[in-house]
Design a protein around this motif. Structure first.
Motif, PDB file in Angstrom:
ATOM      1  N   ALA A  90       1.041 -13.459 -13.179  1.00  0.00           N
ATOM      2  CA  ALA A  90       1.615 -13.407 -11.836  1.00  0.00           C
ATOM      3  C   ALA A  90       0.735 -12.548 -10.945  1.00  0.00           C
ATOM      4  O   ALA A  90       0.131 -11.575 -11.399  1.00  0.00           O
ATOM      5  N   PRO A  91       0.592 -12.930  -9.653  1.00  0.00           N
ATOM      6  CA  PRO A  91      -0.230 -12.124  -8.752  1.00  0.00           C
ATOM      7  C   PRO A  91       0.371 -10.740  -8.583  1.00  0.00           C
ATOM      8  O   PRO A  91       1.584 -10.558  -8.668  1.00  0.00           O
ATOM      9  N   PRO A  92      -0.475  -9.732  -8.379  1.00  0.00           N
ATOM     10  CA  PRO A  92       0.059  -8.377  -8.225  1.00  0.00           C
ATOM     11  C   PRO A  92       0.935  -8.268  -6.990  1.00  0.00           C
ATOM     12  O   PRO A  92       0.684  -8.918  -5.975  1.00  0.00           O
ATOM     13  N   ARG A  93       1.975  -7.472  -7.101  1.00  0.00           N
ATOM     14  CA  ARG A  93       2.841  -7.248  -5.946  1.00  0.00           C
ATOM     15  C   ARG A  93       2.122  -6.371  -4.931  1.00  0.00           C
ATOM     16  O   ARG A  93       1.373  -5.469  -5.299  1.00  0.00           O
ATOM     17  N   PRO A  94       2.372  -6.630  -3.619  1.00  0.00           N
ATOM     18  CA  PRO A  94       1.741  -5.778  -2.622  1.00  0.00           C
ATOM     19  C   PRO A  94       2.290  -4.370  -2.707  1.00  0.00           C
ATOM     20  O   PRO A  94       3.408  -4.155  -3.189  1.00  0.00           O
TER      21      PRO A  94
ATOM     22  N   CYS B 288       6.952  -7.110   4.985  1.00  0.00           N
ATOM     23  CA  CYS B 288       6.723  -6.036   4.021  1.00  0.00           C
ATOM     24  C   CYS B 288       5.366  -6.153   3.340  1.00  0.00           C
ATOM     25  O   CYS B 288       4.795  -5.145   2.917  1.00  0.00           O
ATOM     26  N   ALA B 289       4.843  -7.375   3.243  1.00  0.00           N
ATOM     27  CA  ALA B 289       3.563  -7.590   2.566  1.00  0.00           C
ATOM     28  C   ALA B 289       2.379  -7.598   3.521  1.00  0.00           C
ATOM     29  O   ALA B 289       1.239  -7.723   3.083  1.00  0.00           O
ATOM     30  N   ALA B 290       2.618  -7.472   4.830  1.00  0.00           N
ATOM     31  CA  ALA B 290       1.546  -7.583   5.809  1.00  0.00           C
ATOM     32  C   ALA B 290       0.518  -6.473   5.616  1.00  0.00           C
ATOM     33  O   ALA B 290       0.868  -5.299   5.446  1.00  0.00           O
ATOM     34  N   ARG B 291      -0.744  -6.845   5.659  1.00  0.00           N
ATOM     35  CA  ARG B 291      -1.834  -5.879   5.541  1.00  0.00           C
ATOM     36  C   ARG B 291      -2.492  -5.608   6.894  1.00  0.00           C
ATOM     37  O   ARG B 291      -3.362  -4.755   7.008  1.00  0.00           O
ATOM     38  N   THR B 292      -2.114  -6.381   7.894  1.00  0.00           N
ATOM     39  CA  THR B 292      -2.626  -6.173   9.247  1.00  0.00           C
ATOM     40  C   THR B 292      -1.449  -6.146  10.212  1.00  0.00           C
ATOM     41  O   THR B 292      -0.360  -6.647   9.899  1.00  0.00           O
ATOM     42  N   ALA B 293      -1.668  -5.581  11.378  1.00  0.00           N
ATOM     43  CA  ALA B 293      -0.616  -5.482  12.384  1.00  0.00           C
ATOM     44  C   ALA B 293      -0.684  -6.675  13.337  1.00  0.00           C
ATOM     45  O   ALA B 293      -1.753  -7.245  13.572  1.00  0.00           O
ATOM     46  N   ALA B 294       0.458  -7.036  13.871  1.00  0.00           N
ATOM     47  CA  ALA B 294       0.551  -8.092  14.876  1.00  0.00           C
ATOM     48  C   ALA B 294       1.635  -7.706  15.871  1.00  0.00           C
ATOM     49  O   ALA B 294       2.552  -6.946  15.535  1.00  0.00           O
ATOM     50  N   ALA B 295       1.534  -8.233  17.066  1.00  0.00           N
ATOM     51  CA  ALA B 295       2.514  -7.900  18.092  1.00  0.00           C
ATOM     52  C   ALA B 295       3.679  -8.876  18.025  1.00  0.00           C
ATOM     53  O   ALA B 295       3.473 -10.090  18.131  1.00  0.00           O
ATOM     54  N   PRO B 296       4.901  -8.399  17.837  1.00  0.00           N
ATOM     55  CA  PRO B 296       6.050  -9.301  17.946  1.00  0.00           C
ATOM     56  C   PRO B 296       6.127  -9.865  19.355  1.00  0.00           C
ATOM     57  O   PRO B 296       5.698  -9.220  20.318  1.00  0.00           O
ATOM     58  N   ARG B 297       6.649 -11.074  19.470  1.00  0.00           N
ATOM     59  CA  ARG B 297       6.679 -11.759  20.757  1.00  0.00           C
ATOM     60  C   ARG B 297       8.085 -11.774  21.346  1.00  0.00           C
ATOM     61  O   ARG B 297       9.074 -11.637  20.636  1.00  0.00           O
ATOM     62  N   ARG B 298       8.148 -11.968  22.621  1.00  0.00           N
ATOM     63  CA  ARG B 298       9.438 -12.195  23.279  1.00  0.00           C
ATOM     64  C   ARG B 298       9.227 -13.242  24.378  1.00  0.00           C
ATOM     65  O   ARG B 298       8.133 -13.380  24.933  1.00  0.00           O
TER      66      ARG B 298
END
Length: 304
Positions: free
Chosen positions: A4-8, A288-298
């Protein structure tokens, strides 16, 4: 069998669903664009990519995904809440969520390879007039989906045991618990047991719960957003349009960068709005697994 792939690594600070609540990430306009579904019953654990990393034959799963992409359909694994044995026969369902074409059709299979013999005709299977309540509980995709989703699925299963299923990844983990009401493709976010029960009770009366609604999956995001803003405006005017089929889209056209003009069929005539997609907050890890940031949209109302 490959390992199984490693958990983040565990995220710092609150999990993604709690962080989204703290940021105030908006729900409207976030339902993924899906007009058709193939549901495949598969009890037991699911890996991160559930259709190809579960007890379902991975070659069958890969073939189903390829066919579904070509047909514009999404494949979800489903299972009953709680532990359930692998029965001799399992079920599959085809769901059409297009407005005015909503349908659910069921079939069953004993061997995974039988799924490859499903005809391309969407009319295959036995029709059902019952709705379906799916709650994402896909822990290996995002832990919030399990911790938030399983109590919601259990509460719905107690009230509606024949209609409730846990499902694999729906999209928008930060909005867990995510509830999908089929066949209409209604996405509800941040569902608690009580709010989920209220949403399905409203649906049985042909109504929405706009405060918790992410959108209707068969409609594009600008229409989902325009419907949200139109409901707010009409409620303030004393003419609510909270029916499942209210505010049908008439026209959608670009009106600038990330901006759309949307015309809807209102209770007293056409409702025209201009909505724009823009950042809602500073960039942050959105799962929870994201390794980069992103801007939430509205989606903001520009003009009406």
């Amino acid at each position: 069998m490959s390992p199984a792939p490693p958990r983040p690594p565990a995220p710092r600070g609150p999990r993604c669903a709690a962080a989204a609540v703290l940021r105030g990430d908006p729900l409207p306009g976030t339902a993924p664009p899906v007009a058709g579904w193939l549901l495949v019953e598969q009890p037991g654990p699911w890996g991160r990519d559930a259709v190809t990393s579960s007890r379902l034959d991975p070659a069958v799963g890969a073939a189903l995904l390829e066919r579904a992409r070509a047909a514009g359909v999404r494949v979800l694994l489903v299972r009953r809440p709680g532990r359930s044995p692998l029965a001799r026969y399992r079920r599959w369902a085809r769901v059409d969520s297009r407005p005015a074409h909503e349908s659910v059709r069921w079939g069953r299979f004993a061997d995974d390879r039988e799924l490859l013999d499903l005809p391309g005709d969407a009319a295959a299977g036995t029709p059902s007039g019952d709705p379906l309540y799916l709650v994402c509980a896909h822990a290996r995709h995002d832990p919030c989906c399990a911790t938030q989703g399983r109590p919601v699925a259990a509460a719905l299963a107690e009230a509606h045991p024949a209609l409730t299923w846990e499902c694999s990844h729906l999209g928008g983990c930060r909005f867990a618990a995510n509830l999908l009401v089929l066949p209409h493709g209604l996405y509800y976010g941040h569902a608690s047991p009580g709010r989920a029960l209220a949403a399905v009770a409203a649906h049985r009366d042909g109504l929405l719960v706009p405060e918790d609604l992410r959108g209707r999956s068969a409609l594009p995001a600008p229409v989902q957003a325009a419907q949200h803003h139109a409901r707010l405006r009409l409620r303030a005017a004393g003419t609510p349009a909270d029916g499942v089929d209210d505010l049908a889209p008439l026209r959608v056209a670009p009106a600038g960068e990330r901006t759309w003009r949307v015309s809807l069929a209102g209770p007293a005539g056409e409702v025209a709005l201009v909505v724009r997609d823009e950042p809602a907050a500073a960039p942050a890890p959105l799962t929870c697994a994201a390794r980069t940031a992103a801007a939430p949209r509205r989606w903001v109302l520009v003009d009406a």
